[in-house]
Design an enzyme around this catalytic site. Sequence first.
Site, PDB file in Angstrom:
ATOM      1  CB  SER A  17      -0.856  -0.006   1.273  1.00  0.00           C
ATOM      2  OG  SER A  17      -1.342   1.280   1.582  1.00  0.00           O
ATOM      3  CD  GLN A  27      -5.563   3.207   7.781  1.00  0.00           C
ATOM      4  OE1 GLN A  27      -5.062   3.981   6.978  1.00  0.00           O
ATOM      5  NE2 GLN A  27      -6.422   2.288   7.416  1.00  0.00           N
ATOM      6  CE1 TYR A  30      -4.048  -2.297   5.351  1.00  0.00           C
ATOM      7  CE2 TYR A  30      -3.165  -0.111   4.908  1.00  0.00           C
ATOM      8  CZ  TYR A  30      -3.768  -1.273   4.459  1.00  0.00           C
ATOM      9  OH  TYR A  30      -4.088  -1.411   3.133  1.00  0.00           O
ATOM     10  CB  ALA A  32       4.016  -1.644  11.182  1.00  0.00           C
ATOM     11  CB  SER A  33       1.337  -5.177   8.243  1.00  0.00           C
ATOM     12  OG  SER A  33       0.325  -4.483   7.556  1.00  0.00           O
ATOM     13  CE  LYS A  34      -1.397  -3.810   3.149  1.00  0.00           C
ATOM     14  NZ  LYS A  34      -1.591  -5.053   2.403  1.00  0.00           N
ATOM     15  CB  VAL A  65      -8.425   0.414  -4.158  1.00  0.00           C
ATOM     16  CG1 VAL A  65      -9.018  -0.196  -5.418  1.00  0.00           C
ATOM     17  CG2 VAL A  65      -6.926   0.619  -4.315  1.00  0.00           C
ATOM     18  CB  THR A  67     -12.045  -2.875  -2.182  1.00  0.00           C
ATOM     19  OG1 THR A  67     -11.355  -2.529  -0.984  1.00  0.00           O
ATOM     20  CG2 THR A  67     -11.152  -2.735  -3.395  1.00  0.00           C
TER      21      THR A  67
HETATM   22  N1  LIG Z   1      -8.806  -0.895  -0.669  1.00  0.00           N
HETATM   23  C1  LIG Z   1      -7.773  -0.088  -0.504  1.00  0.00           C
HETATM   24  O1  LIG Z   1      -7.935   1.151  -0.384  1.00  0.00           O
HETATM   25  C2  LIG Z   1      -6.385  -0.635  -0.510  1.00  0.00           C
HETATM   26  C3  LIG Z   1      -6.133  -1.975  -0.315  1.00  0.00           C
HETATM   27  N2  LIG Z   1      -4.828  -2.405  -0.294  1.00  0.00           N
HETATM   28  C4  LIG Z   1      -4.529  -3.812  -0.048  1.00  0.00           C
HETATM   29  O2  LIG Z   1      -5.094  -4.599  -1.063  1.00  0.00           O
HETATM   30  C5  LIG Z   1      -5.340  -5.908  -0.549  1.00  0.00           C
HETATM   31  C6  LIG Z   1      -6.739  -6.309  -0.909  1.00  0.00           C
HETATM   32  O3  LIG Z   1      -7.597  -5.404  -0.217  1.00  0.00           O
HETATM   33  P1  LIG Z   1      -9.092  -5.110  -0.651  1.00  0.00           P
HETATM   34  O4  LIG Z   1      -9.469  -5.884  -1.856  1.00  0.00           O
HETATM   35  O5  LIG Z   1      -9.253  -3.649  -0.643  1.00  0.00           O
HETATM   36  O6  LIG Z   1      -9.804  -5.681   0.631  1.00  0.00           O
HETATM   37  P2  LIG Z   1     -11.163  -6.436   0.816  1.00  0.00           P
HETATM   38  O7  LIG Z   1     -11.433  -6.389   2.284  1.00  0.00           O
HETATM   39  O8  LIG Z   1     -12.185  -5.874  -0.094  1.00  0.00           O
HETATM   40  O9  LIG Z   1     -10.840  -7.911   0.364  1.00  0.00           O
HETATM   41  C7  LIG Z   1      -9.940  -8.698   1.072  1.00  0.00           C
HETATM   42  C8  LIG Z   1     -10.219 -10.154   0.745  1.00  0.00           C
HETATM   43  O10 LIG Z   1      -9.289 -10.940   1.461  1.00  0.00           O
HETATM   44  C9  LIG Z   1      -9.971 -12.045   2.020  1.00  0.00           C
HETATM   45  N3  LIG Z   1      -9.231 -12.501   3.190  1.00  0.00           N
HETATM   46  C10 LIG Z   1      -9.082 -11.876   4.379  1.00  0.00           C
HETATM   47  N4  LIG Z   1      -8.342 -12.601   5.203  1.00  0.00           N
HETATM   48  C11 LIG Z   1      -8.004 -13.719   4.541  1.00  0.00           C
HETATM   49  C12 LIG Z   1      -7.249 -14.860   4.887  1.00  0.00           C
HETATM   50  N5  LIG Z   1      -6.697 -14.995   6.085  1.00  0.00           N
HETATM   51  N6  LIG Z   1      -7.096 -15.800   3.951  1.00  0.00           N
HETATM   52  C13 LIG Z   1      -7.653 -15.696   2.737  1.00  0.00           C
HETATM   53  N7  LIG Z   1      -8.369 -14.612   2.352  1.00  0.00           N
HETATM   54  C14 LIG Z   1      -8.551 -13.657   3.255  1.00  0.00           C
HETATM   55  C15 LIG Z   1     -11.352 -11.505   2.366  1.00  0.00           C
HETATM   56  O11 LIG Z   1     -12.287 -12.514   2.462  1.00  0.00           O
HETATM   57  C16 LIG Z   1     -11.608 -10.602   1.174  1.00  0.00           C
HETATM   58  O12 LIG Z   1     -12.206 -11.301   0.105  1.00  0.00           O
HETATM   59  C17 LIG Z   1      -5.072  -5.846   0.962  1.00  0.00           C
HETATM   60  O13 LIG Z   1      -3.785  -6.361   1.208  1.00  0.00           O
HETATM   61  C18 LIG Z   1      -5.106  -4.354   1.248  1.00  0.00           C
HETATM   62  O14 LIG Z   1      -4.327  -4.004   2.365  1.00  0.00           O
HETATM   63  C19 LIG Z   1      -3.781  -1.571  -0.509  1.00  0.00           C
HETATM   64  C20 LIG Z   1      -3.995  -0.258  -0.707  1.00  0.00           C
HETATM   65  C21 LIG Z   1      -5.305   0.320  -0.726  1.00  0.00           C
HETATM   66  C1  LIG Z   2      -1.546   6.558   3.146  1.00  0.00           C
HETATM   67  C2  LIG Z   2      -2.669   6.639   2.169  1.00  0.00           C
HETATM   68  C3  LIG Z   2      -2.918   5.398   1.342  1.00  0.00           C
HETATM   69  C4  LIG Z   2      -3.518   4.253   2.113  1.00  0.00           C
HETATM   70  C5  LIG Z   2      -4.083   3.225   1.180  1.00  0.00           C
HETATM   71  C6  LIG Z   2      -4.623   2.053   1.955  1.00  0.00           C
HETATM   72  O1  LIG Z   2      -3.920   1.067   2.145  1.00  0.00           O
HETATM   73  C7  LIG Z   2      -5.951   2.184   2.422  1.00  0.00           C
HETATM   74  C8  LIG Z   2      -6.444   1.356   3.349  1.00  0.00           C
HETATM   75  C9  LIG Z   2      -7.769   1.586   3.818  1.00  0.00           C
HETATM   76  C10 LIG Z   2      -8.320   0.961   4.880  1.00  0.00           C
HETATM   77  C11 LIG Z   2      -7.614   0.008   5.703  1.00  0.00           C
HETATM   78  C12 LIG Z   2      -8.207  -0.496   6.789  1.00  0.00           C
HETATM   79  C13 LIG Z   2      -7.561  -1.458   7.640  1.00  0.00           C
HETATM   80  C14 LIG Z   2      -8.177  -1.816   8.770  1.00  0.00           C
HETATM   81  C15 LIG Z   2      -7.684  -2.824   9.722  1.00  0.00           C
HETATM   82  O2  LIG Z   2      -6.495  -3.434   9.349  1.00  0.00           O
HETATM   83  C16 LIG Z   2      -7.552  -2.222  11.124  1.00  0.00           C
HETATM   84  O3  LIG Z   2      -7.360  -3.274  11.995  1.00  0.00           O
HETATM   85  C17 LIG Z   2      -6.458  -1.194  11.231  1.00  0.00           C
HETATM   86  C18 LIG Z   2      -6.366  -0.631  12.674  1.00  0.00           C
HETATM   87  C19 LIG Z   2      -5.531   0.588  12.776  1.00  0.00           C
HETATM   88  C20 LIG Z   2      -4.056   0.264  12.939  1.00  0.00           C
HETATM   89  O4  LIG Z   2      -3.360   0.127  11.939  1.00  0.00           O
HETATM   90  O5  LIG Z   2      -3.602   0.164  14.081  1.00  0.00           O
END
Ligand SMILES: NC(=O)C1=CN([C@@H]2O[C@H](COP(=O)(O)OP(=O)(O)OC[C@H]3O[C@@H](n4cnc5c(N)ncnc54)[C@H](O)[C@@H]3O)[C@@H](O)[C@H]2O)C=CC1
Ligand SMILES: CCCCCC(=O)/C=C/C=C\C=C\C=C\[C@@H](O)[C@@H](O)CCCC(=O)O
Length: 143
Positions: A17, A27, A30, A32-34, A65, A67
């Site tokens: 991310s 966050q 989050y 740190a993990s990224k 994004v 989602t």
């Molecule tokens: N949506 C956003 O704004 C952004 C998302 N990301 C990253 O993109 C990746 C995908 O995120 P999104 O599609 O937005 O999230 P999402 O929450 O819409 O989808 C995540 C999917 O992962 C599945 N999942 C969760 N834990 C799982 C596990 N232990 N094993 C197998 N599947 C599991 C869920 O069931 C879900 O289908 C994540 O790593 C997120 O951190 C990165 C930047 C921005």
């Molecule tokens: C820096 C701007 C771009 C960020 C793009 C991105 O990765 C957006 C993510 C949006 C939502 C993420 C939500 C995650 C939620 C959980 O992981 C929650 O447990 C996080 C708790 C807060 C923490 O990190 O301690």
Amino acid sequence: MRKNNGGHGGVIINISSLAGLTPAAYQPVYSASKHGVIGFTRSIAALASIGNYGVRINSVCPAFVDTPLLESIEKEENMGELFKYKDRIKDMMKCYGVLDPSLIAKGMIDLIEDDASNGAVMKITTSRGIHFEEFGVQQKTKI
Ligand SMILES: NC(=O)C1=CN([C@@H]2O[C@H](COP(=O)(O)OP(=O)(O)OC[C@H]3O[C@@H](n4cnc5c(N)ncnc54)[C@H](O)[C@@H]3O)[C@@H](O)[C@H]2O)C=CC1
Ligand SMILES: CCCCCC(=O)/C=C/C=C\C=C\C=C\[C@@H](O)[C@@H](O)CCCC(=O)O
């Protein structure tokens, strides 16, 4: 998967991310993990190159994004004590915009098709589209 272990080689894309490259005050866990995903990707990419794995490993770093993940900031059980900052995160989304997932898919296809990419850190934002984090020459890895 690796060729030196009987596999056919291939491409791995790890999802980080922008929060893996910049501080994300609301966050921290989050973020740190990224950051860890990027360090791991670049390290294993270097090992794959040195070890002739025939596997390329890259990472992608999107901004926000569109989602279901974005809805998770509305849940106190996800955000814990940082829930009180959810409106600030929403303000950031308004400021940076929210990407369509199709652009992330395009970036990933680009990484799959580019035989030269290994250890790349692709950034995707509304303002600059698909582009790359630049690291020092000494830190780049090739396969
Ligand atoms: N949506 C956003 O704004 C952004 C998302 N990301 C990253 O993109 C990746 C995908 O995120 P999104 O599609 O937005 O999230 P999402 O929450 O819409 O989808 C995540 C999917 O992962 C599945 N999942 C969760 N834990 C799982 C596990 N232990 N094993 C197998 N599947 C599991 C869920 O069931 C879900 O289908 C994540 O790593 C997120 O951190 C990165 C930047 C921005
Ligand atoms: C820096 C701007 C771009 C960020 C793009 C991105 O990765 C957006 C993510 C949006 C939502 C993420 C939500 C995650 C939620 C959980 O992981 C929650 O447990 C996080 C708790 C807060 C923490 O990190 O301690």
